[in-house]
Design a protein around this motif. Structure first.
Motif, PDB file in Angstrom:
ATOM      1  N   TYR A  14      -0.070  -2.081 -40.365  1.00  0.00           N
ATOM      2  CA  TYR A  14      -1.030  -3.062 -39.872  1.00  0.00           C
ATOM      3  C   TYR A  14      -1.104  -2.849 -38.371  1.00  0.00           C
ATOM      4  O   TYR A  14      -0.241  -3.330 -37.641  1.00  0.00           O
ATOM      5  CB  TYR A  14      -0.588  -4.494 -40.177  1.00  0.00           C
ATOM      6  CG  TYR A  14      -0.661  -4.848 -41.645  1.00  0.00           C
ATOM      7  CD1 TYR A  14      -1.887  -5.125 -42.231  1.00  0.00           C
ATOM      8  CD2 TYR A  14       0.486  -4.901 -42.426  1.00  0.00           C
ATOM      9  CE1 TYR A  14      -1.975  -5.450 -43.569  1.00  0.00           C
ATOM     10  CE2 TYR A  14       0.419  -5.229 -43.769  1.00  0.00           C
ATOM     11  CZ  TYR A  14      -0.819  -5.502 -44.338  1.00  0.00           C
ATOM     12  OH  TYR A  14      -0.896  -5.829 -45.657  1.00  0.00           O
TER      13      TYR A  14
ATOM     14  N   ALA B 184       4.461  -1.972 -42.231  1.00  0.00           N
ATOM     15  CA  ALA B 184       4.913  -2.853 -43.306  1.00  0.00           C
ATOM     16  C   ALA B 184       5.687  -2.071 -44.353  1.00  0.00           C
ATOM     17  O   ALA B 184       6.555  -2.604 -45.034  1.00  0.00           O
ATOM     18  CB  ALA B 184       3.731  -3.561 -43.947  1.00  0.00           C
TER      19      ALA B 184
ATOM     20  N   GLY C 283      10.321  -9.916 -46.032  1.00  0.00           N
ATOM     21  CA  GLY C 283       9.745  -9.088 -44.973  1.00  0.00           C
ATOM     22  C   GLY C 283      10.097  -7.620 -45.092  1.00  0.00           C
ATOM     23  O   GLY C 283       9.765  -6.832 -44.219  1.00  0.00           O
TER      24      GLY C 283
HETATM   25  N1  LIG Z   1      -1.774  -8.867 -43.634  1.00  0.00           N
HETATM   26  C1  LIG Z   1      -0.737  -8.524 -42.837  1.00  0.00           C
HETATM   27  N2  LIG Z   1      -0.917  -8.314 -41.514  1.00  0.00           N
HETATM   28  C2  LIG Z   1       0.110  -7.951 -40.728  1.00  0.00           C
HETATM   29  N3  LIG Z   1       1.361  -7.796 -41.145  1.00  0.00           N
HETATM   30  C3  LIG Z   1       1.618  -8.008 -42.460  1.00  0.00           C
HETATM   31  C4  LIG Z   1       0.583  -8.388 -43.373  1.00  0.00           C
HETATM   32  N4  LIG Z   1       1.138  -8.527 -44.587  1.00  0.00           N
HETATM   33  C5  LIG Z   1       2.445  -8.253 -44.440  1.00  0.00           C
HETATM   34  N5  LIG Z   1       2.738  -7.935 -43.173  1.00  0.00           N
HETATM   35  C6  LIG Z   1       4.065  -7.565 -42.637  1.00  0.00           C
HETATM   36  O1  LIG Z   1       4.593  -6.545 -43.440  1.00  0.00           O
HETATM   37  C7  LIG Z   1       5.968  -6.724 -43.630  1.00  0.00           C
HETATM   38  C8  LIG Z   1       6.309  -6.711 -45.089  1.00  0.00           C
HETATM   39  O2  LIG Z   1       5.784  -7.872 -45.697  1.00  0.00           O
HETATM   40  P1  LIG Z   1       5.933  -8.146 -47.250  1.00  0.00           P
HETATM   41  O3  LIG Z   1       5.549  -6.951 -47.995  1.00  0.00           O
HETATM   42  O4  LIG Z   1       5.166  -9.377 -47.545  1.00  0.00           O
HETATM   43  O5  LIG Z   1       7.483  -8.435 -47.404  1.00  0.00           O
HETATM   44  P2  LIG Z   1       8.280  -9.059 -48.631  1.00  0.00           P
HETATM   45  O6  LIG Z   1       7.361  -9.229 -49.777  1.00  0.00           O
HETATM   46  O7  LIG Z   1       9.368  -8.080 -48.888  1.00  0.00           O
HETATM   47  O8  LIG Z   1       8.837 -10.353 -48.153  1.00  0.00           O
HETATM   48  C9  LIG Z   1       6.342  -8.024 -42.942  1.00  0.00           C
HETATM   49  O9  LIG Z   1       6.933  -7.714 -41.710  1.00  0.00           O
HETATM   50  C10 LIG Z   1       5.031  -8.711 -42.749  1.00  0.00           C
HETATM   51  O10 LIG Z   1       5.072  -9.474 -41.584  1.00  0.00           O
END
Ligand SMILES: Nc1ncnc2c1ncn2[C@@H]1O[C@H](COP(=O)(O)OP(=O)(O)O)[C@@H](O)[C@H]1O
Ligand SMILES: [Mg+2]
Lengths: 570, 353
Positions: free
Chosen positions: B15, B20, B41
């Motif tokens: 992103y 991510a 995260g």
């Molecule tokens: N739409 C987005 N924009 C920016 N950062 C994102 C977005 N979606 C997720 N992230 C970032 O990507 C990382 C992984 O998130 P995620 O896959 O939701 O983790 P989990 O499901 O293991 O808790 C995190 O640091 C989160 O902040």
């Protein structure tokens, strides 16, 4: 402890205002339609109206125009509402401001804009002639299309804001889920989103229809005799013919139509949808209509597939909707912007492009005691209306919050009742009693009338804030030793101040733009700004009105932007 | 060469500047239950959403049955997804919710009825078909979401913390139910959770994730027995991490020496190393020998069935030990000697950083 009696006390100001200056006058006035000179009951007037034929014709014509306006407003408003409801938080405030600015700007000014645009000397005709599409200027003004376009333009923002309330509560994850289950975006939209947004669409349609039915500005300024609407006849009966019984029966027709629609709506969707609150019947559309809409969606999806319109990758494809929304906003804003150059024209009559550019009209306004006097009065009335509305609505909203079940529904219906009654009916009924109370031609008369009309908006805005307010904070304050008064002063009120400010804005702007009440109750001498503008416009539309409109737009935009700034600061 | 059901090749997600998910490779076999386990995260949802086609990839390929689906839109992927908040359509009955994917696939009405009924019976909700979602409890809604995700016989089922919104008791119950359904359906499932118990109970293999990358992929027991990194050791189960130095294929810890059956994992002679010993693998020995650690009992928590000792080791670290209850009591203050089998001493790699 809050008791029933203290709750009753909190409702008292609202009950007094609505009882004395809403319910009683309307009842009193409407009965005039069914009493004869000696005071005994009669159906004579009703019969004569029926036999005259023209009145029923005008009523039918009004309904027809209103239906078209409703259909167009909902269709035009839907994409803009969709984009506003689904915009990411950063963009959202921009979209909201672009839609709110036309919403807040004067009905009258927006109607004026169409006189300019569609006029023989207006920019549209100038463009048509210059581009060679037409040899001579066309008669675009004074016809059915001009009335419908003008009214739609005024009412689209209403439709948008009503629909946004419902759309914002639709879980966006549902569309995502539909995708994983095999629905193409178009199908998911028709089968899921459209169904779930139906209560909002219905609510918007209802509000637009009832408001349209009570319109007289657009048909009077943009239409011909054939587009005469029922409210224009009411004005005629009251001011020219002084035929109160006829006016009463016509108003009853108007009111009856509105009430029947509201009852049907409440049965189907639930009145509370209007305030963007509870979704008692969130099931939305019926199974049958859902199937039809679903099939339509499948068909369109198939079509899109064939035409390769379907977005190839996830997360894209919102562009077309965005462009639609931009078009809608242009439709709302461009007419207003066009008034500005006209106001600098030095000619007596409208012409495009403006020539002899100068400040002639501004000088005339600023040196005219009549305009300055009206402007001053309008602002004073708006200010007093705001105070009165807050004084009445804030306690009522606090009391309302503690009510449950049938009591809550009844209180809500009573508080928003003025919204369900066409403004013209309220204005004529008030005029009828003002004449006997000596309130005609007084600032008090105007303020009371405006407050009755603005009260539902203010009330809805305040209960919306209170809904989001965590009442446990009050309990915490009480447990820390704060009295009920101290809690309200130090905890509750500071936290809801932003919401109260937007409620106050509603009252202020509605009052500033209100014409119905002033049309009768200003008594000719105590004219408000909209009344003076209306009187001018019915004689002739000159660049002077464009200049007044520009000033009004500036003032209203300043108020709206200031309120937006205040709210984001708090 | 066998083709995997799901083959993830160098898939990554950025992103803007933020990453991510670092380039990731992962293969899932037909019928396998694979869990993405990791702290919040760590990129689990991101990976899952890319498999489902709900988030665009920033690079790499996703193959389903050997077919590249990286650019295929979600609605054509034939992958069932169970969302954490269920995402049931509030205006449709349970029956219509479950029928939705079949209607999208233009199945005949008779087929739809039979399949929906079968699916609902499988999750024991056949009798509630006409209810609206809001008339169901959380657990029931969850089961409807599951029925909806499998009714169209998808190639793959993805579940993102499907039990996250439920209370503990219900979670335990549904966990067993999902395990049973996987056994019956033989579907390939990729399941996301941050709860290690769920991962241990359900999975054929666990993919442990940390800071946007895969830490280790292993069957649950292997992950417990032989974690590769400090992070893996700490995230799954309880652990004693003991610092020592490599000496002659064993680990010198203070005065004692720990021998390990996994000498191939040790760094070169003389280097510092961290080894993992699970608390229940420590034994108290009456006759101390060289292969023992010494320490003083600081605290004893007797839970009846098990007893947990906190021990201040002579080598400096604090050790935790669990033993069955009922033996002769151990009292705080006592000095004891501890032994551990060579197979239970697991050298850890330093965390990749
Ligand atoms: N739409 C987005 N924009 C920016 N950062 C994102 C977005 N979606 C997720 N992230 C970032 O990507 C990382 C992984 O998130 P995620 O896959 O939701 O983790 P989990 O499901 O293991 O808790 C995190 O640091 C989160 O902040
Ligand atoms: Mg997640």
């Amino acid at each position: 402890m809050k008791t029933a009696s203290s709750r009753f006390l909190l409702f008292a100001p609202a009950a007094l205002l609505l009882g004395l200056f809403f319910a009683a006058p309307i009842a009193n006035f409407l009965t005039q339609g069914f009493v004869d000179g000696t005071g005994s009951l009669t159906l004579e007037h009703a019969q004569r109206i029926w036999e005259a034929g023209t009145y029923t014709q005008v009523m039918l014509a009004s309904v027809k125009i209103s239906l078209w306006v409703t259909l167009l407003s909902v269709i035009v408003g839907y994409p803009a509402a969709y984009v506003l409801a689904n915009a990411d938080p950063k963009r959202k405030s921009t979209w909201a401001l672009l839609i709110l600015l036309p919403f807040w700007s004067s009905f009258l000014v927006r109607t004026f804009a169409w006189i300019v645009i569609l006029g023989r000397q207006g920019p549209l005709n100038a463009g048509l002639v210059a581009s060679g599409v037409s040899e001579r200027p066309l008669d675009l003004l004074y016809g059915w299309a001009a009335v419908v376009i003008g009214m739609t333009n005024v009412l689209v923002p209403f439709a948008i804001l009503t629909m946004v309330g419902v759309m914002e509560r639709i879980d966006r994850g549902l569309m995502v889920a539909a995708g994983t289950l095999g629905a193409r975006p178009v199908q998911a939209f028709f089968r899921i989103y459209l169904s779930l947004s139906m209560p909002g669409v219905t609510a918007a349609a209802l509000l637009v229809f009832i408001t349209a039915l009570g319109f007289f500005m657009a048909p009077a300024l943009l239409g011909s005799a054939r587009e005469t609407m029922i409210t224009q006849l009411v004005i005629q009966q009251v001011t020219e013919l002084v035929n109160w019984p006829f006016a009463a029966i016509l108003c009853l027709l108007l009111l009856g139509t509105a009430l029947v629609l509201f009852v049907v709506f409440d049965k189907m969707v639930g009145l509370s949808t209007l305030s963007g609150q509870a979704d008692r019947h969130s099931a939305g559309a019926s199974a049958a209509s859902r199937r039809i809409v679903g099939a339509l969606g499948d068909m369109l999806a198939g079509l899109a597939e064939i035409l390769r319109l379907s977005p190839p990758t996830p997360g894209r494809g919102a562009w077309s909707t965005h462009w639609l929304a931009v078009l809608v906003i242009l439709f709302l804003i461009v007419p207003l912007v066009l008034l500005v150059p006209i106001s600098f024209s030095g000619r007596e009559f409208l012409s495009w492009p403006p020539s002899d550019v100068g400040l002639r009209w501004y000088e005339e306004i600023l040196s005219s005691p009549a305009w300055l006097d009206a402007a001053w009065r309008s602002f004073a009335v708006a200010f007093l209306t705001t105070l009165l509305c807050l004084a009445v609505a804030v306690p009522a909203a606090f009391a309302f919050q503690r009510l449950k079940g049938a009591g809550a529904s009844a209180a809500f219906a009573a508080m928003i009742a003025p919204l369900l009654v066409p403004r013209m009916v309220i204005a004529v009924a008030l005029f009828y009693v003002y004449a006997r109370l000596g309130l005609v031609g007084t600032v008090a008369g105007l303020v009371i009338g405006h407050a009755v009309i603005a009260l539902p908006y203010v009330f809805i805005a305040i209960i919306a804030v209170l809904k989001t307010y965590d009442r446990r904070l009050d309990l915490a304050a009480a447990s820390l030793g704060a009295s009920a008064f101290a809690t309200a002063r130090h905890v509750t009120l500071p936290l809801i101040a932003g919401g109260i400010a937007s409620a106050a804005l509603f009252a202020f702007v509605i009052s500033l733009d209100e014409l119905n009440v002033a049309l009768f109750a200003s008594g000719g001498m105590q004219s408000t700004l909209p009344k003076l503008m209306w009187d001018e416009a019915t004689l002739r539309f000159s660049p002077l009105l464009a200049a007044v409109s520009t000033l009004v737009l500036l003032a209203m935009s300043a108020v709206v932007l200031l309120a937006a700034r205040l709210r984001s600061a708090s | 060469m066998t083709t995997f059901k799901l083959d993830i090749r160098d898939v990554t997600k950025r992103y803007g500047e933020a990453v991510a998910l670092l380039p990731t490779n992962l293969q899932v076999a037909q019928g396998e239950f694979l869990t993405l386990l990791g702290p919040s995260g760590s990129g689990k949802t991101t990976l899952l959403m890319m498999i489902a086609g709900l988030t665009e990839t920033s690079g790499g390929q996703i193959l389903l049955d050997g077919r590249d689906i990286t650019q295929t839109p979600a609605y054509r992927r034939d992958i069932g997804v169970v969302f954490q908040n269920y995402s049931l359509f509030p205006h449709l009955s349970v029956f219509e919710n479950v029928a939705f994917p079949l209607r999208m696939r233009k199945c005949a009405e008779g087929q739809v009825k039979a399949a929906v009924q079968r699916s609902l019976d499988m999750v024991r909700l056949g009798h509630l078909a006409q209810r609206l979602p809001r008339e169901l409890s959380g657990g029931q809604q969850q089961r409807v979401a599951f029925a909806r995700a499998i009714v169209f016989d998808p190639q793959l089922v993805l579940m993102d913390e499907p039990l996250g919104a439920l209370d503990k008791k219900l979670r335990d119950e549904l966990k067993l139910e999902i395990r049973k359904l996987h056994g019956e359906l033989k579907k390939t499932i990729v399941y996301v959770t941050h709860d290690q118990d769920e991962a241990m109970l359900l999975s054929d293999r666990v993919c442990l994730m940390n800071e946007a990358r895969v830490e280790q992929i292993a069957p649950p027991v292997a992950l417990y027995e032989r974690p590769r990194t400090r992070f893996a050791a700490g995230f799954v189960g309880e652990s004693n991490l003991i610092q020592g130095t490599v000496r002659g294929g064993a680990i010198a810890v203070g005065q004692g020496m720990l021998s390990t059956a996994h000498a191939d994992l040790l760094p070169v002679e003389g280097r510092p190393v961290t080894v993992l010993v699970r608390p229940e693998r420590l034994r108290i020995v009456a006759v101390p020998d060289a292969a023992a650690l010494r320490g003083r009992v600081v605290d004893v928590i007797d839970l009846g069935a098990v007893r947990r000792l906190t021990i201040a080791g002579e080598h400096g670290d604090t050790l935790t030990m669990t033993m069955l209850g009922g033996d002769q009591p151990v009292s705080p203050g006592a000095t004891i000697a501890l032994a551990v089998a060579a197979n239970d001493v697991v050298p850890l790699a330093e965390d990749a950083s």
